[in-house]
Motif scaffolding. Sequence first.
Motif, PDB file in Angstrom:
ATOM      1  N   ILE A   1      49.315  48.119  47.854  1.00  0.00           N
ATOM      2  CA  ILE A   1      51.092  47.846  46.819  1.00  0.00           C
ATOM      3  C   ILE A   1      50.728  49.808  47.003  1.00  0.00           C
ATOM      4  O   ILE A   1      49.663  49.650  46.556  1.00  0.00           O
ATOM      5  CB  ILE A   1      50.179  47.087  46.319  1.00  0.00           C
ATOM      6  CG1 ILE A   1      51.816  47.689  44.136  1.00  0.00           C
ATOM      7  CG2 ILE A   1      49.143  47.390  44.823  1.00  0.00           C
ATOM      8  CD1 ILE A   1      52.427  46.408  44.053  1.00  0.00           C
TER       9      ILE A   1
ATOM     10  N   THR B   1      44.683  44.783  40.775  1.00  0.00           N
ATOM     11  CA  THR B   1      46.884  46.246  40.816  1.00  0.00           C
ATOM     12  C   THR B   1      46.603  47.056  41.089  1.00  0.00           C
ATOM     13  O   THR B   1      47.003  47.852  42.162  1.00  0.00           O
ATOM     14  CB  THR B   1      47.808  45.609  40.174  1.00  0.00           C
ATOM     15  OG1 THR B   1      47.797  44.115  40.350  1.00  0.00           O
ATOM     16  CG2 THR B   1      49.386  46.099  40.863  1.00  0.00           C
ATOM     17  N   ILE B   2      45.665  47.835  40.548  1.00  0.00           N
ATOM     18  CA  ILE B   2      45.633  49.176  40.667  1.00  0.00           C
ATOM     19  C   ILE B   2      44.365  49.731  41.751  1.00  0.00           C
ATOM     20  O   ILE B   2      45.038  50.510  42.888  1.00  0.00           O
ATOM     21  CB  ILE B   2      44.697  49.724  38.650  1.00  0.00           C
ATOM     22  CG1 ILE B   2      45.754  49.569  37.742  1.00  0.00           C
ATOM     23  CG2 ILE B   2      44.428  51.475  39.414  1.00  0.00           C
ATOM     24  CD1 ILE B   2      44.969  49.912  36.761  1.00  0.00           C
TER      25      ILE B   2
ATOM     26  N   GLU C   1      54.877  37.647  40.282  1.00  0.00           N
ATOM     27  CA  GLU C   1      53.495  38.250  38.911  1.00  0.00           C
ATOM     28  C   GLU C   1      53.810  37.315  37.298  1.00  0.00           C
ATOM     29  O   GLU C   1      52.334  37.333  37.206  1.00  0.00           O
ATOM     30  CB  GLU C   1      53.679  39.652  39.199  1.00  0.00           C
ATOM     31  CG  GLU C   1      53.142  40.395  40.346  1.00  0.00           C
ATOM     32  CD  GLU C   1      51.063  39.548  40.332  1.00  0.00           C
ATOM     33  OE1 GLU C   1      50.520  40.206  39.971  1.00  0.00           O
ATOM     34  OE2 GLU C   1      51.997  39.351  41.682  1.00  0.00           O
TER      35      GLU C   1
ATOM     36  N   PRO D   1      51.943  53.064  45.259  1.00  0.00           N
ATOM     37  CA  PRO D   1      51.694  53.331  43.688  1.00  0.00           C
ATOM     38  C   PRO D   1      53.023  53.212  43.008  1.00  0.00           C
ATOM     39  O   PRO D   1      52.573  52.504  41.704  1.00  0.00           O
ATOM     40  CB  PRO D   1      51.297  54.636  43.386  1.00  0.00           C
ATOM     41  CG  PRO D   1      50.038  55.158  44.829  1.00  0.00           C
ATOM     42  CD  PRO D   1      51.210  53.433  45.821  1.00  0.00           C
TER      43      PRO D   1
ATOM     44  N   PRO E   1      46.009  42.896  36.426  1.00  0.00           N
ATOM     45  CA  PRO E   1      46.110  44.532  36.457  1.00  0.00           C
ATOM     46  C   PRO E   1      44.421  45.249  37.103  1.00  0.00           C
ATOM     47  O   PRO E   1      45.353  46.333  37.667  1.00  0.00           O
ATOM     48  CB  PRO E   1      45.575  45.164  34.942  1.00  0.00           C
ATOM     49  CG  PRO E   1      46.312  43.885  34.568  1.00  0.00           C
ATOM     50  CD  PRO E   1      45.820  42.492  35.014  1.00  0.00           C
TER      51      PRO E   1
ATOM     52  N   ILE F   1      52.113  45.241  36.425  1.00  0.00           N
ATOM     53  CA  ILE F   1      51.467  45.235  35.675  1.00  0.00           C
ATOM     54  C   ILE F   1      51.675  44.331  34.199  1.00  0.00           C
ATOM     55  O   ILE F   1      51.137  43.897  33.533  1.00  0.00           O
ATOM     56  CB  ILE F   1      49.909  46.511  35.530  1.00  0.00           C
ATOM     57  CG1 ILE F   1      49.574  46.399  36.698  1.00  0.00           C
ATOM     58  CG2 ILE F   1      49.491  46.184  33.761  1.00  0.00           C
ATOM     59  CD1 ILE F   1      49.108  47.945  35.967  1.00  0.00           C
TER      60      ILE F   1
ATOM     61  N   ASP G   1      54.879  50.941  42.905  1.00  0.00           N
ATOM     62  CA  ASP G   1      55.149  49.441  42.918  1.00  0.00           C
ATOM     63  C   ASP G   1      54.395  48.602  41.372  1.00  0.00           C
ATOM     64  O   ASP G   1      54.281  47.667  40.847  1.00  0.00           O
ATOM     65  CB  ASP G   1      55.377  48.375  43.973  1.00  0.00           C
ATOM     66  CG  ASP G   1      56.050  48.813  44.706  1.00  0.00           C
ATOM     67  OD1 ASP G   1      57.396  49.695  43.883  1.00  0.00           O
ATOM     68  OD2 ASP G   1      56.025  48.709  45.567  1.00  0.00           O
ATOM     69  N   VAL G   2      53.219  49.444  41.030  1.00  0.00           N
ATOM     70  CA  VAL G   2      51.761  49.256  40.426  1.00  0.00           C
ATOM     71  C   VAL G   2      52.246  48.912  38.727  1.00  0.00           C
ATOM     72  O   VAL G   2      52.387  47.574  38.328  1.00  0.00           O
ATOM     73  CB  VAL G   2      50.883  49.908  40.858  1.00  0.00           C
ATOM     74  CG1 VAL G   2      50.063  49.708  38.548  1.00  0.00           C
ATOM     75  CG2 VAL G   2      50.546  49.876  41.538  1.00  0.00           C
TER      76      VAL G   2
ATOM     77  N   ARG H   1      44.360  48.161  44.415  1.00  0.00           N
ATOM     78  CA  ARG H   1      44.949  47.812  45.829  1.00  0.00           C
ATOM     79  C   ARG H   1      46.013  48.856  46.216  1.00  0.00           C
ATOM     80  O   ARG H   1      46.022  49.165  47.280  1.00  0.00           O
ATOM     81  CB  ARG H   1      45.831  46.192  46.095  1.00  0.00           C
ATOM     82  CG  ARG H   1      44.444  45.556  45.337  1.00  0.00           C
ATOM     83  CD  ARG H   1      44.779  43.964  45.895  1.00  0.00           C
ATOM     84  NE  ARG H   1      45.572  43.515  46.971  1.00  0.00           N
ATOM     85  CZ  ARG H   1      46.356  41.963  46.850  1.00  0.00           C
ATOM     86  NH1 ARG H   1      46.088  41.326  45.999  1.00  0.00           N
ATOM     87  NH2 ARG H   1      47.566  41.614  48.507  1.00  0.00           N
ATOM     88  N   ALA H   2      46.490  49.859  44.898  1.00  0.00           N
ATOM     89  CA  ALA H   2      47.261  51.142  45.513  1.00  0.00           C
ATOM     90  C   ALA H   2      46.093  51.769  46.574  1.00  0.00           C
ATOM     91  O   ALA H   2      47.154  52.742  46.842  1.00  0.00           O
ATOM     92  CB  ALA H   2      47.869  51.365  44.016  1.00  0.00           C
TER      93      ALA H   2
END
Length: 243
Positions: free
Chosen positions: A188, A176-177, A128, A190, A173, A197, A192-193, A179-180
Amino acid sequence: MTRSRRLTAEAVGSALLLATVVGSGIMGERLAGGNVAVALLANTLATGAALVALILTFGPISGAHFNPAVTLADAWQGGTEWAEVPGYLVAQLGGAVGGVLLAHRMFDLPLLMTSRHARAGVWQILSEFVATFGLIAVIWACARRRPSAATFAVAAYITAAYWFTASTSFANPAVTIARALTDTFAGIRPPDVPAFIVAQLAGAATSTALFRWLLPIERATARDVVLPHPAALDPLETRKDSR
């Protein structure tokens, strides 16, 4: 462009981007017959194509950031007013979450889900950092030297980074949030978020600092080299809207 139009463009663009990422992941997985490589290829091509279309569509309105890392880097360089940053971040995150929910509805899935897709480990985090570092590098270099190519270079880089990074290049970011919140191909977990980030913001900061040295510009003219940017397109209208 008025502030409300800029924020709406960021929200709608982010929503369509996440609907593409999640929706194409669902469709790819359903049609791939268990072949993960084929599913990822479908996910990749759809995302890259959507990025070109969305940046060309919303760039003249908001700058088409769709990404808190891009917005923060742009503000650091003087391209976005710091007072605008909170609104951009809220619009991006809200739009991204809305896009995930829209994808769920289109594919007749439960509206709310929590991902169980593990993306943990030092190599995922390094991926990332690399993914976001490269994305910001492409943006800065193209905006300053090849502005007409910026849209296509960004999409091409993300398309490639899906395959050369272990994390499949979230590099965002808000993405990423959001896709949780989907227990599908693009999800992904939560837990691992946060590490993702942190790595993304570190990659963006490192890339921005490097390019301030590699391709230095005067801060007073920074607004004119971040492409596309509404202030550079119509400064008179922007001054009026800020009153």
